[in-house]
Scaffold this motif. Structure first.
Motif, PDB file in Angstrom:
ATOM      1  N   ALA A  74      41.877  40.985  47.738  1.00  0.00           N
ATOM      2  CA  ALA A  74      41.599  41.718  46.496  1.00  0.00           C
ATOM      3  C   ALA A  74      40.704  40.899  45.567  1.00  0.00           C
ATOM      4  CB  ALA A  74      42.903  42.048  45.783  1.00  0.00           C
ATOM      5  N   TYR A  88      39.133  44.906  50.221  1.00  0.00           N
ATOM      6  CA  TYR A  88      40.532  45.290  50.055  1.00  0.00           C
ATOM      7  C   TYR A  88      41.051  46.031  51.286  1.00  0.00           C
ATOM      8  CZ  TYR A  88      44.854  47.057  48.153  1.00  0.00           C
ATOM      9  OH  TYR A  88      46.175  47.347  47.962  1.00  0.00           O
ATOM     10  N   HIS A  89      40.281  46.971  51.783  1.00  0.00           N
ATOM     11  CA  HIS A  89      40.772  47.828  52.874  1.00  0.00           C
ATOM     12  C   HIS A  89      40.578  47.225  54.261  1.00  0.00           C
ATOM     13  CE1 HIS A  89      41.982  51.115  50.344  1.00  0.00           C
ATOM     14  NE2 HIS A  89      40.875  50.917  49.634  1.00  0.00           N
ATOM     15  N   GLN A  90      39.571  46.405  54.462  1.00  0.00           N
ATOM     16  CA  GLN A  90      39.364  45.820  55.784  1.00  0.00           C
ATOM     17  C   GLN A  90      39.847  44.376  55.858  1.00  0.00           C
ATOM     18  OE1 GLN A  90      35.349  46.428  57.121  1.00  0.00           O
ATOM     19  NE2 GLN A  90      35.863  48.441  57.891  1.00  0.00           N
ATOM     20  N   ALA A 133      35.550  40.890  58.119  1.00  0.00           N
ATOM     21  CA  ALA A 133      35.191  42.174  57.513  1.00  0.00           C
ATOM     22  C   ALA A 133      33.710  42.219  57.175  1.00  0.00           C
ATOM     23  CB  ALA A 133      36.026  42.435  56.259  1.00  0.00           C
ATOM     24  N   GLU A 166      30.444  44.779  58.821  1.00  0.00           N
ATOM     25  CA  GLU A 166      29.616  45.630  57.976  1.00  0.00           C
ATOM     26  C   GLU A 166      28.141  45.270  58.019  1.00  0.00           C
ATOM     27  OE1 GLU A 166      30.418  48.489  56.207  1.00  0.00           O
ATOM     28  OE2 GLU A 166      32.200  48.264  57.425  1.00  0.00           O
ATOM     29  N   LYS A 187      34.215  45.585  46.876  1.00  0.00           N
ATOM     30  CA  LYS A 187      35.646  45.554  46.552  1.00  0.00           C
ATOM     31  C   LYS A 187      36.440  46.414  47.527  1.00  0.00           C
ATOM     32  CE  LYS A 187      37.007  46.270  42.422  1.00  0.00           C
ATOM     33  NZ  LYS A 187      37.114  46.816  41.072  1.00  0.00           N
ATOM     34  N   HIS A 188      35.935  47.601  47.824  1.00  0.00           N
ATOM     35  CA  HIS A 188      36.611  48.514  48.746  1.00  0.00           C
ATOM     36  C   HIS A 188      36.682  47.910  50.145  1.00  0.00           C
ATOM     37  CE1 HIS A 188      37.063  52.034  51.398  1.00  0.00           C
ATOM     38  NE2 HIS A 188      37.825  52.473  50.423  1.00  0.00           N
ATOM     39  N   LEU A 189      35.570  47.402  50.629  1.00  0.00           N
ATOM     40  CA  LEU A 189      35.519  46.787  51.960  1.00  0.00           C
ATOM     41  C   LEU A 189      36.515  45.640  52.063  1.00  0.00           C
ATOM     42  CD1 LEU A 189      34.075  46.211  54.752  1.00  0.00           C
ATOM     43  CD2 LEU A 189      32.651  44.631  53.445  1.00  0.00           C
ATOM     44  N   ARG A 196      41.797  42.910  53.495  1.00  0.00           N
ATOM     45  CA  ARG A 196      43.060  42.780  52.768  1.00  0.00           C
ATOM     46  C   ARG A 196      42.989  41.634  51.752  1.00  0.00           C
ATOM     47  NH1 ARG A 196      44.867  47.222  52.658  1.00  0.00           N
ATOM     48  NH2 ARG A 196      46.944  46.542  52.215  1.00  0.00           N
ATOM     49  N   GLU A 198      31.573  48.965  46.395  1.00  0.00           N
ATOM     50  CA  GLU A 198      31.583  49.013  47.861  1.00  0.00           C
ATOM     51  C   GLU A 198      32.165  47.714  48.438  1.00  0.00           C
ATOM     52  OE1 GLU A 198      28.405  49.337  51.510  1.00  0.00           O
ATOM     53  OE2 GLU A 198      27.840  50.157  49.568  1.00  0.00           O
TER      54      GLU A 198
END
Length: 56
Positions: free
Chosen positions: A15, A9-11, A51, A55, A5-7, A13, A3
């Motif tokens: 990695a 990377y996608h919010q 980010a 959250e 990693k996804h947050l 940017r 979760e």
């Protein structure tokens, strides 16, 4: 961990790499490559913080 990693990377940017790439003892950790110009690192940290705040 997925979760986060996804947050990031996608919010943000930003990695992350699996710690397990660096051996069994690093399993369960995430790593960020900091080998970049200071301005790039500062921008990435600002994006990371923004980010994370959205959250919480």
């Amino acid at each position: 961990m997925e979760e986060l990693k996804h947050l990031m990377y996608h919010q943000a940017r930003v990695a992350f790499s699996e710690g397990s790439v660096f051996g069994e003892e690093a399993q369960g950790f995430l790593r960020i490559n900091l080998a970049c110009p200071r301005a790039t690192l500062q921008r990435a940290l600002e994006q990371f913080c923004r980010a994370a705040k959205t959250e919480s």
